[in-house]
Design a protein around this motif. Sequence first.
Motif: not given
Length: 268
Positions: A218-220, A222-224, A226, A228, A230-231
């Motif tokens: 859910d978070e890591v 999508p952040e790794m 990048n 846009t 967020g999912r």
Amino acid sequence: MDLYLKDSVAVVTGGSKGIGLAIARTHLDEGARVVVASRTSSPGLAELAGPRLVHAPADLTDPDAPARVVARAVEEFGGLDILVNNAGGPPPGVRLPRFSFGAPTDADWLAMFEFNLFSAVRAVRAALPPMLERGGGSIVNVSSGNARQPGPMNVDYSAAKAALNNLTKSLSEEFGPQGIRVNTVSPGPVRTAWWTDDGGAADILAAHVGADRDAVLDEVAPEMMNLTTGRLVDPQEVADMVALLVSPRSASTTGADMVVDGGFLKAV
């Protein structure tokens, strides 16, 4: 929108789950007749059972398997209009990600190319004659954003997908004048069994970064990457693009790489 796929004949490889299952379901919803190639069936594929669906059990790393699948489509439905080379990702028994160039062995490289490139080469080779007999067709090779944005993880996978993109361009040039369009769809990270299975990418990354698997999904991740949006991408979003590409409504689209990646690729 009517995609004009009613009664067309499609082969979808790797169609028992994830992106491939969504592609098969979407083609059936559009009225196509579909042959799904996969090593085994699945509950999701069983739900689609009917006179317009055939499951052709196949290990696509077997050099003879793609031709047998295409022959089955011709035998069952009288020809072939669409080929979706979706089978790919980790070869059977392999877990990804790998975190450096030094991780895969020669055997790993060979297995990765067998599954992600050579199976598609052999399927296209088998599909061209029946398509040409019908005056044309459409081929979609499911690639990856990693083909164009490689990094230190999964280097063998990225290289195989880059080769698939190059192959697609070559095929589009040679066979476009004969009525066969060839394109790629490049997903970003898609929320499939590759990620969600026990011991899959979510668990591997969770152990690597010290997070729990739900946080990775859910978070890591999508952040790794990048992303846009967020999912992670939904399989149906990829299937919708494939359906549009194989449709006669995309009659002037060939040699293209259509990106469905949540904003993973940043380059112009």
